[in-house]
Enzyme design. Structure first.
Site, PDB file in Angstrom:
ATOM      1  N   THR A   1     -33.947 -27.006  -0.684  1.00 44.10           N
ATOM      2  CA  THR A   1     -35.166 -26.930   0.132  1.00 44.10           C
ATOM      3  C   THR A   1     -35.679 -28.306   0.566  1.00 44.10           C
ATOM      4  OG1 THR A   1     -36.440 -26.844  -1.913  1.00 44.10           O
ATOM      5  CG2 THR A   1     -35.950 -24.739  -0.870  1.00 44.10           C
TER       6      THR A   1
ATOM      7  N   ARG B   1     -45.592 -24.175  -1.381  1.00 48.29           N
ATOM      8  CA  ARG B   1     -46.720 -25.103  -1.373  1.00 48.29           C
ATOM      9  C   ARG B   1     -47.998 -24.408  -0.935  1.00 48.29           C
ATOM     10  NH1 ARG B   1     -44.120 -27.656  -4.195  1.00 48.29           N
ATOM     11  NH2 ARG B   1     -43.438 -29.807  -4.063  1.00 48.29           N
TER      12      ARG B   1
ATOM     13  N   ASP C   1     -31.804 -24.457 -14.953  1.00 49.76           N
ATOM     14  CA  ASP C   1     -31.434 -24.895 -13.605  1.00 49.76           C
ATOM     15  C   ASP C   1     -30.671 -26.218 -13.673  1.00 49.76           C
ATOM     16  OD1 ASP C   1     -31.375 -25.443 -10.869  1.00 49.76           O
ATOM     17  OD2 ASP C   1     -33.380 -26.331 -10.907  1.00 49.76           O
ATOM     18  N   LEU C   2     -29.372 -26.112 -13.937  1.00 47.19           N
ATOM     19  CA  LEU C   2     -28.547 -27.329 -14.009  1.00 47.19           C
ATOM     20  C   LEU C   2     -27.628 -27.443 -12.784  1.00 47.19           C
ATOM     21  CD1 LEU C   2     -27.810 -27.285 -17.859  1.00 47.19           C
ATOM     22  CD2 LEU C   2     -29.643 -28.454 -16.620  1.00 47.19           C
ATOM     23  N   LYS C   3     -27.761 -26.501 -11.872  1.00 50.85           N
ATOM     24  CA  LYS C   3     -27.055 -26.559 -10.569  1.00 50.85           C
ATOM     25  C   LYS C   3     -25.600 -26.993 -10.709  1.00 50.85           C
ATOM     26  CE  LYS C   3     -31.112 -27.344  -7.690  1.00 50.85           C
ATOM     27  NZ  LYS C   3     -32.154 -27.460  -8.721  1.00 50.85           N
TER      28      LYS C   3
ATOM     29  N   GLY D   1     -43.854 -26.124  -8.847  1.00 48.68           N
ATOM     30  CA  GLY D   1     -43.963 -27.208  -9.809  1.00 48.68           C
ATOM     31  C   GLY D   1     -45.165 -28.103  -9.609  1.00 48.68           C
ATOM     32  N   ARG D   2     -44.971 -29.186  -8.868  1.00 47.15           N
ATOM     33  CA  ARG D   2     -46.001 -30.227  -8.788  1.00 47.15           C
ATOM     34  C   ARG D   2     -47.393 -29.774  -8.372  1.00 47.15           C
ATOM     35  NH1 ARG D   2     -41.805 -34.062  -5.804  1.00 47.15           N
ATOM     36  NH2 ARG D   2     -41.057 -31.955  -5.327  1.00 47.15           N
TER      37      ARG D   2
ATOM     38  N   HIS E   1     -21.865 -27.597 -10.141  1.00 50.27           N
ATOM     39  CA  HIS E   1     -21.094 -27.784  -8.907  1.00 50.27           C
ATOM     40  C   HIS E   1     -19.838 -28.559  -9.268  1.00 50.27           C
ATOM     41  CE1 HIS E   1     -21.066 -29.187  -4.427  1.00 50.27           C
ATOM     42  NE2 HIS E   1     -20.228 -28.212  -4.662  1.00 50.27           N
ATOM     43  N   ASP E   2     -18.726 -27.839  -9.465  1.00 51.94           N
ATOM     44  CA  ASP E   2     -17.506 -28.520  -9.907  1.00 51.94           C
ATOM     45  C   ASP E   2     -16.317 -27.606  -9.639  1.00 51.94           C
ATOM     46  OD1 ASP E   2     -15.749 -30.314 -11.354  1.00 51.94           O
ATOM     47  OD2 ASP E   2     -17.510 -31.007 -12.452  1.00 51.94           O
TER      48      ASP E   2
ATOM     49  N   LYS F   1     -38.885 -23.104 -16.164  1.00 53.36           N
ATOM     50  CA  LYS F   1     -37.592 -23.620 -15.710  1.00 53.36           C
ATOM     51  C   LYS F   1     -37.297 -24.937 -16.411  1.00 53.36           C
ATOM     52  CE  LYS F   1     -36.760 -25.431 -11.414  1.00 53.36           C
ATOM     53  NZ  LYS F   1     -35.874 -26.606 -11.424  1.00 53.36           N
TER      54      LYS F   1
ATOM     55  N   ASN G   1     -12.643 -24.228 -13.227  1.00 58.16           N
ATOM     56  CA  ASN G   1     -12.511 -24.277 -14.685  1.00 58.16           C
ATOM     57  C   ASN G   1     -13.733 -24.919 -15.345  1.00 58.16           C
ATOM     58  OD1 ASN G   1     -10.836 -23.966 -17.117  1.00 58.16           O
ATOM     59  ND2 ASN G   1     -10.880 -26.203 -17.130  1.00 58.16           N
TER      60      ASN G   1
HETATM   61  O1  LIG Z   1     -32.805 -24.609  -8.033  1.00 57.31           O
HETATM   62  C1  LIG Z   1     -33.994 -24.913  -7.867  1.00 57.31           C
HETATM   63  O2  LIG Z   1     -34.855 -24.490  -8.627  1.00 57.31           O
HETATM   64  C2  LIG Z   1     -34.340 -25.685  -6.675  1.00 57.31           C
HETATM   65  C3  LIG Z   1     -33.563 -25.482  -5.538  1.00 57.31           C
HETATM   66  C4  LIG Z   1     -33.984 -26.000  -4.297  1.00 57.31           C
HETATM   67  O3  LIG Z   1     -33.351 -25.782  -3.266  1.00 57.31           O
HETATM   68  N1  LIG Z   1     -35.132 -26.722  -4.269  1.00 57.31           N
HETATM   69  C5  LIG Z   1     -35.885 -26.987  -5.378  1.00 57.31           C
HETATM   70  O4  LIG Z   1     -36.927 -27.627  -5.254  1.00 57.31           O
HETATM   71  N2  LIG Z   1     -35.460 -26.516  -6.606  1.00 57.31           N
HETATM   72  C6  LIG Z   1     -36.223 -26.847  -7.827  1.00 57.31           C
HETATM   73  O5  LIG Z   1     -37.515 -26.286  -7.759  1.00 57.31           O
HETATM   74  C7  LIG Z   1     -38.495 -27.170  -8.295  1.00 57.31           C
HETATM   75  C8  LIG Z   1     -39.525 -27.437  -7.231  1.00 57.31           C
HETATM   76  O6  LIG Z   1     -40.530 -28.231  -7.765  1.00 57.31           O
HETATM   77  P1  LIG Z   1     -41.792 -28.666  -6.903  1.00 57.31           P
HETATM   78  O7  LIG Z   1     -41.289 -29.276  -5.633  1.00 57.31           O
HETATM   79  O8  LIG Z   1     -42.490 -29.647  -7.791  1.00 57.31           O
HETATM   80  O9  LIG Z   1     -42.588 -27.414  -6.654  1.00 57.31           O
HETATM   81  C9  LIG Z   1     -37.758 -28.413  -8.775  1.00 57.31           C
HETATM   82  O10 LIG Z   1     -37.575 -28.298 -10.172  1.00 57.31           O
HETATM   83  C10 LIG Z   1     -36.411 -28.355  -8.075  1.00 57.31           C
HETATM   84  O11 LIG Z   1     -35.368 -28.860  -8.892  1.00 57.31           O
END
Ligand SMILES: O=C(O)c1cc(=O)[nH]c(=O)n1[C@@H]1O[C@H](COP(=O)(O)O)[C@@H](O)[C@H]1O
Length: 235
Positions: free
Chosen positions: A123, A185, A59-61, A214-215, A63-64, A32, A67
């Site tokens: 989340t 997690r 994943d640039l989310k 991720g982390r 929101h606008d 990602k 157009n």
């Molecule tokens: O769109 C996403 O990926 C996303 C949506 C969401 O509701 N929560 C969320 O944590 N994310 C992404 O998911 C990844 C979670 O990373 P960790 O929390 O390190 O596991 C991050 O890159 C967030 O930007």
């Protein structure tokens, strides 16, 4: 294969660090690219990932207004990525325009249309945040269900949701709708800023198509072992 279900975010500040992580974890097939990295180094990292035959979640989310969201999705779809995020709260007109523009952009560039997936509710937010800060007068499960249905009715391929809600959303939206779940997690990892979490095994059992983790992996002293531990837990 359980590894194919895991998307690892390249949440690092530089292209060098991103490439180092991809090289450290060659077994990861789906990466990602999010706001931190894309704002820092732009689309070059996408070219690198494509050259490595990796799947890409951009994943640039977005929101606008319709157009602008459509223009962003058209441009993003020209990179040949696999998944793109937009916020469901952009509304139905924007989501429909985004879907149409993604099809056009991918078509122009000769790529398959990426799957547009809508953020239902981040989340990192809990019921209290939803009620008291965002002043949404709905229970959290009902709100996320409404957002997923809005995405589905607008013609999107799927949604991003917490694993806590995925089973209920799946029941209503059906098996064809894609659910990508961050907020995952393992029991041995820190929750950090994530509020609505499940373990990887629980999230898959609840019906997630993909887990974004991720982390627990990337911030570990030993990412290879952390990933392996997760794969063993879900296999
Ligand atoms: O769109 C996403 O990926 C996303 C949506 C969401 O509701 N929560 C969320 O944590 N994310 C992404 O998911 C990844 C979670 O990373 P960790 O929390 O390190 O596991 C991050 O890159 C967030 O930007």
């Amino acid at each position: 294969m359980s590894l194919d279900k895991i998307i690892v975010p390249l949440d690092v500040p530089t292209q060098e660090e991103a490439i180092a992580l991809v090289e450290k974890l060659p077994q990861v097939t789906f990466w990602k690219v999010g706001l931190e990295l894309f704002v820092s180094c732009g689309p070059e990292i996408l070219t690198f990932l494509k050259a490595q035959q990796k799947r890409i979640f951009l994943d640039l989310k977005f929101h606008d207004i319709p157009n602008t969201v459509a223009g962003a999705c058209r441009s993003a779809s020209r990179y040949g990525v696999d998944l793109i995020t937009v916020h469901a709260t952009a509304g139905k007109t924007a989501l429909k325009a985004a879907q149409k523009a993604a099809e056009e952009g991918a078509n122009e560039a000769g790529y398959p249309t990426p799957k547009l997936i809508a953020i239902t509710l981040l989340t990192s937010l809990n019921s209290r945040d939803l009620a008291f800060d965002l002043k949404v007068p709905l229970e959290l499960p009902e709100y996320t269900l409404n957002m997923a249905l809005l995405a589905q009715e607008s013609g999107l391929a799927g949604a991003v949701c917490s694993p806590l809600e995925v089973s209920q959303l799946r029941q209503t939206c059906g098996n064809e709708f894609l659910f990508v779940c961050p907020g995952v997690r393992p029991a041995w990892s820190e929750r950090g800023d994530q509020q609505r979490t499940f373990t990887p095994a629980q999230a898959l059992k609840a019906g997630a198509d993909y887990l974004v983790i991720g982390r627990p992996i990337t911030a570990s002293d030993d990412p290879t072992t952390a990933l392996q531990r997760i794969v063993e837990e879900i296999s």
